[in-house]
Design a protein around this motif. Sequence first.
Motif, mmCIF file in Angstrom:
data_model
loop_
_atom_site.group_PDB
_atom_site.id
_atom_site.type_symbol
_atom_site.label_atom_id
_atom_site.label_comp_id
_atom_site.label_asym_id
_atom_site.label_seq_id
_atom_site.Cartn_x
_atom_site.Cartn_y
_atom_site.Cartn_z
ATOM 1 N N ASP A 214 32.480 21.520 41.106
ATOM 2 C CA ASP A 214 30.922 22.194 41.010
ATOM 3 C C ASP A 214 30.681 21.131 40.945
ATOM 4 O OD1 ASP A 214 32.273 23.872 39.861
ATOM 5 O OD2 ASP A 214 31.527 23.702 37.487
ATOM 6 N N SER A 215 29.279 21.863 42.011
ATOM 7 C CA SER A 215 27.851 21.094 42.681
ATOM 8 C C SER A 215 26.558 21.788 42.076
ATOM 9 C CB SER A 215 28.206 20.465 43.930
ATOM 10 O OG SER A 215 27.845 21.788 44.893
ATOM 11 N N LEU A 216 25.511 20.719 41.764
ATOM 12 C CA LEU A 216 24.770 20.773 41.352
ATOM 13 C C LEU A 216 23.664 19.744 42.137
ATOM 14 C CD1 LEU A 216 22.240 22.035 39.452
ATOM 15 C CD2 LEU A 216 22.429 19.937 38.437
ATOM 16 N N THR A 217 23.200 20.925 43.093
ATOM 17 C CA THR A 217 21.698 20.383 44.281
ATOM 18 C C THR A 217 19.871 20.737 43.231
ATOM 19 O OG1 THR A 217 23.441 21.164 45.935
ATOM 20 C CG2 THR A 217 20.783 20.030 46.629
ATOM 21 N N LEU A 218 19.500 19.365 42.804
ATOM 22 C CA LEU A 218 18.275 19.332 43.059
ATOM 23 C C LEU A 218 17.405 19.258 43.912
ATOM 24 C CD1 LEU A 218 18.928 18.148 38.809
ATOM 25 C CD2 LEU A 218 18.520 19.794 39.635
ATOM 26 N N ARG A 219 16.450 20.180 44.160
ATOM 27 C CA ARG A 219 15.290 19.766 45.230
ATOM 28 C C ARG A 219 13.922 20.240 44.576
ATOM 29 N NH1 ARG A 219 18.736 16.915 46.842
ATOM 30 N NH2 ARG A 219 19.861 17.076 48.525
ATOM 31 N N GLY A 220 12.601 19.572 44.600
ATOM 32 C CA GLY A 220 11.411 19.283 44.319
ATOM 33 C C GLY A 220 11.209 19.697 42.683
ATOM 34 N N LYS A 248 33.003 15.454 28.320
ATOM 35 C CA LYS A 248 32.004 14.622 29.314
ATOM 36 C C LYS A 248 32.063 14.184 30.075
ATOM 37 C CE LYS A 248 27.611 15.481 26.031
ATOM 38 N NZ LYS A 248 26.491 14.751 25.406
ATOM 39 N N ASN A 249 31.740 13.766 31.641
ATOM 40 C CA ASN A 249 32.698 12.909 32.259
ATOM 41 C C ASN A 249 30.864 12.301 33.115
ATOM 42 O OD1 ASN A 249 34.805 12.191 34.356
ATOM 43 N ND2 ASN A 249 34.449 13.669 35.234
ATOM 44 N N GLY A 250 29.938 12.022 32.810
ATOM 45 C CA GLY A 250 28.956 11.265 33.087
ATOM 46 C C GLY A 250 27.864 12.309 33.415
ATOM 47 N N THR A 251 26.859 10.966 34.027
ATOM 48 C CA THR A 251 25.361 11.886 34.820
ATOM 49 C C THR A 251 25.444 11.099 35.668
ATOM 50 O OG1 THR A 251 24.859 9.935 33.233
ATOM 51 C CG2 THR A 251 25.350 11.993 32.001
ATOM 52 N N GLY A 252 24.303 11.543 36.529
ATOM 53 C CA GLY A 252 23.775 10.963 37.778
ATOM 54 C C GLY A 252 23.464 11.227 38.898
ATOM 55 N N PRO A 253 23.053 10.950 40.196
ATOM 56 C CA PRO A 253 23.549 11.482 41.622
ATOM 57 C C PRO A 253 24.676 10.641 42.264
ATOM 58 C CG PRO A 253 21.318 10.451 41.143
ATOM 59 C CD PRO A 253 22.429 10.341 39.755
ATOM 60 N N ASP A 254 25.815 11.450 42.682
ATOM 61 C CA ASP A 254 26.930 10.867 43.134
ATOM 62 C C ASP A 254 27.415 11.300 44.966
ATOM 63 O OD1 ASP A 254 27.515 13.113 42.733
ATOM 64 O OD2 ASP A 254 29.350 12.747 40.830
ATOM 65 N N SER A 255 26.192 12.291 45.223
ATOM 66 C CA SER A 255 26.622 13.228 46.399
ATOM 67 C C SER A 255 28.028 13.721 46.817
ATOM 68 C CB SER A 255 26.705 11.707 47.667
ATOM 69 O OG SER A 255 27.611 11.021 47.782
ATOM 70 N N TYR A 257 29.323 15.268 43.632
ATOM 71 C CA TYR A 257 28.900 16.747 41.943
ATOM 72 C C TYR A 257 27.172 16.788 41.356
ATOM 73 C CZ TYR A 257 34.254 15.735 42.083
ATOM 74 O OH TYR A 257 34.836 15.254 41.831
ATOM 75 N N CYS A 258 26.754 15.664 42.006
ATOM 76 C CA CYS A 258 25.635 15.986 41.331
ATOM 77 C C CYS A 258 24.484 15.588 42.343
ATOM 78 C CB CYS A 258 24.928 14.893 40.260
ATOM 79 S SG CYS A 258 26.021 15.055 38.255
ATOM 80 N N LYS A 259 23.993 16.642 43.507
ATOM 81 C CA LYS A 259 22.979 15.970 44.467
ATOM 82 C C LYS A 259 21.747 15.694 44.244
ATOM 83 C CE LYS A 259 26.991 18.707 47.205
ATOM 84 N NZ LYS A 259 27.565 19.016 48.027
ATOM 85 N N TYR A 260 21.005 15.111 44.884
ATOM 86 C CA TYR A 260 20.031 14.882 44.165
ATOM 87 C C TYR A 260 19.934 13.334 44.236
ATOM 88 C CZ TYR A 260 20.548 12.875 39.170
ATOM 89 O OH TYR A 260 20.724 12.522 37.947
ATOM 90 N N SER A 261 18.582 12.784 44.055
ATOM 91 C CA SER A 261 17.998 11.546 44.739
ATOM 92 C C SER A 261 16.942 11.399 43.048
ATOM 93 C CB SER A 261 17.596 11.112 45.471
ATOM 94 O OG SER A 261 16.512 11.555 46.219
#
Length: 268
Positions: A214-220, A248-255, A257-261
């Motif tokens: 899975d992936s989640l992209t957050l923008r704006g 649970k397997n962690g949090t935060g951006p990683d490019s 799975y969790c695609k945001y800055s």
Amino acid sequence: MTERTSRLGGRRRRVIVGGAGALALTLGTLATGLTLPTATAATWPSANGSEAVSATKNISGSVDGGMKRYYGTGALGTGGQNEDQDPIFKLADGTTLKNVIIGAPAADGIHCSGSCTLQNVWWEDVGEDAATFRGTGKTFTVTGGGARKAEDKIFQFNGSGTLNISNFAGQDFKTFVRSCGNCSTQYKRTITVTNTEITAPGSVIGGINTNYGDSLTLRGITIVGDSSKKIIPCQKYIGNNTGAEPTKNGTGPDSTYCKYSASDLTYK
């Protein structure tokens, strides 16, 4: 397919088959002159009439509700968080539903059987979930609208494919959008959330399963009322198909799975 729902994973015991006939909503004239409200608390829309719904309404094609409020009654009117509730609306593959308010009781909101578009749909008090997305290899689109008072999830992604959410307002929730953590059949799911306002209290914006890709992209994303930054933008899980609670397997951006800055998140 037999499924069971858990609060984290969102898995259901059965596929809902819906109740009473096609939804008769007037197209065109009811919505003339309506504008898409900005997704903020200050502009939460008023209803243009109300209708009680005692059995799931099955709809297809393109349906414009003219900002009418629909709420559950009878079997759909318990107002609780019980699992396996029927939805107010069940959408056939390819359906567009727009300019609708779902009031309370909201039952299990909206079920999309396949690809669907929800445009300017508002949930005043989310029941079990606001909307659940099903089907394999589909594209689901939510644009405009808002949902508030969700004791658990706002959006539940049980099928496979891509879910795009934009210009939305999510307020007072546990999880804004969740990739099913323990469905009996699991998939890779891609979620994108853009230009969306998140208002505390809330726990997680997006929950995804890294072991299924899975992936989640957050923008704006604008986050309101969370100066201490307690809301987790992206929660990773190890999902399963056994019905157990995912870990649970962690949090935060990683490019991956969790695609945001940090620049994609604005706190107010």
